[in-house]
Design an enzyme around this catalytic site. Sequence first.
Site, short mmCIF file in Angstrom:
data_model
loop_
_atom_site.label_atom_id
_atom_site.label_comp_id
_atom_site.label_asym_id
_atom_site.label_seq_id
_atom_site.Cartn_x
_atom_site.Cartn_y
_atom_site.Cartn_z
N SER A 111 6.51 76.27 8.44
CA SER A 111 6.86 76.32 9.65
C SER A 111 8.12 76.03 9.80
O SER A 111 8.97 76.56 10.46
CB SER A 111 5.89 75.90 10.59
OG SER A 111 5.68 74.43 9.93
N ASP A 138 0.30 71.03 14.25
CA ASP A 138 -0.37 71.47 13.19
C ASP A 138 -0.80 70.21 12.27
O ASP A 138 -0.50 70.38 11.14
CB ASP A 138 0.78 72.55 12.67
CG ASP A 138 0.03 73.43 11.51
OD1 ASP A 138 -1.11 73.41 11.49
OD2 ASP A 138 0.69 73.74 10.45
#
Length: 282
Positions: free
Chosen positions: A105, A169
């Site tokens: 990410s 996350d």
Amino acid sequence: MNYRHAFHAGNFADVLKHATLALALVRLTRKAKPLRVIDTHAGIGSYRLDGPEAQRTGEWTNGIGRLAGLDAEPLPAAIEALLAPYLDAVRTANPDGTLRVYPGSPAVALALMRPDDRLIASELHPEDIELLRQNLRNDRRTKALALDGWQAIRSLLPPKERRGLILIDPPFEEAGELDRLIDGLADGIRRFATGTYMLWLPIKDRPQIQNFEHKLRQLALTKVLWAELHVAPLLSDGPLTATALVVVNPPYGLSDDLAALLPFLATRLASAPGGGWELREI
Ligand SMILES: C[S@@+](CC[C@H](N)C(=O)[O-])C[C@H]1O[C@@H](n2cnc3c(N)ncnc32)[C@H](O)[C@@H]1O
């Protein structure tokens, strides 16, 4: 802290998360003002798909492998256009054209960010934070902090730019992570109500997810998008077959992007009959 994302990098859930992250950033960076991205559980930022962890599970072969692998079928033009921001980040990580490296990410975010945008990536695993720092060392737009992601929400918000995307996350290796996710979101919203928050969740146990959704509704947020991708029927035990992304304050147009992308991903990434997708506002 046993979870290592290297076993799962590039799987179907990463495809949905990172493609959506890229699409959200495309839209958020259309406005001239600088943006701050905060990645609360950042991982290491770059994963070897030919390394022992990825080879052991092979999860990526049913995820990014089906979109950008050597024998992947070509993408329909409209889907290629939608996935381009994400796939360009994957291609940049693999300059010779063979898929060997998967961008995490922070790398996907950096690929879409402009020179004046900033990324703060927090990661608590002692080895992973060092790998993350090495992987991000050449980019002056970013800072990697050895900081608890839930604490990052409390200490880094609101950002001075007053525009931001916060990716939350966590690894879901301990009980109670869904509750921590709700509490973390509530903490964030209290400090920075206008931020875009992207929350990732695994779907294994439907009643737990319904309970999460109930608590999410109790936060009485006005703009919340819920996207689900199922690649096979739900399994409470065994490999992950379904994932959800919750986007609070989604940028304008993201819902249309996902409405076009999800049916394609549900078909292309299916591993057994019984998959599907869902997109709704809650
Ligand atoms: C799902 S992975 C992150 C994947 C990454 N966001 C991506 O999409 O490429 C979760 C990460 O959170 C880290 N982690 C676990 N507990 C944490 C905490 N309390 N604060 C920050 N990071 C944590 C784990 O070491 C792991 O690298």
